[in-house]
Design a protein around this motif. Structure first.
Motif: not given
Length: 183
Positions: A96-105
């Protein structure tokens, strides 16, 4: 994951998917060359099943190949949007929180959609080529050629993936804000 690492990951994904897409493109090309050669050499230009029902000059199987081809092309244009929305919704639920792993996911969703899209087009092209061998109807070869061209036009590019990813990140933000608004 740093921004540089995420960018490297994206570039590697695009290269990997391009290789896979070219392999999926090579399938109908190779089968097409082989079956056309078989048609003109072994079968001496005669269809395997000359007595199939016809509608006008075309075999009924040509219409089946056309129907499958149109379906594959339509779905191949709809599918990336569906996978993008699903990837964003799934990631919003898991994290539910933004992360730097969002793009790769999110890129995993793009990879899945791209593979399914290319495989659908490949399957429809191969079907049309097989129907050519069965019917001797050159319309089936034209259908296969169009599908191969659509497949080639959809080869992954970095700019297209970045655009897809930007849209996915927007949808992810909307999903996250919608999820937190409903709490």
């Amino acid at each position: 994951m740093t921004e540089h690492e995420a960018d490297d990951f994206l570039q590697k994904c695009v290269r990997q998917q391009r290789v896979i897409a070219l392999a999926l493109l090579g399938g109908p090309l190779m089968i097409g060359v082989i079956l056309v050669a078989v048609h003109f050499t072994v079968l001496e230009g005669k269809p395997l099943a000359p007595d199939l029902p016809r509608i006008g000059a075309n075999s009924i199987l040509t219409f089946v190949a056309s129907f499958v081809a149109v379906g594959a092309v339509v779905v191949s244009f709809i599918l990336p949007n569906i996978h993008r929305r699903q990837a964003a919704a799934n990631l919003a639920r898991r994290s539910p929180a933004a992360s730097t792993a969002d793009g790769p996911a999110l890129l995993v969703g793009w990879q899945t959609g791209n593979l399914v899209r290319m495989a659908m087009l490949e399957g429809a092209a191969i079907l049309a080529i097989i129907f050519f061998l069965v019917t001797g109807d050159f319309t089936c070869i034209a259908i296969a050629a169009i599908l191969i061209a659509v497949q080639a036009a959809g080869l992954p590019s970095e700019s297209a993936v970045r655009s897809w990813l930007a849209q996915a990140e927007d949808e992810l933000q909307r999903a996250r804000s919608g999820a937190s608004d409903s709490l």
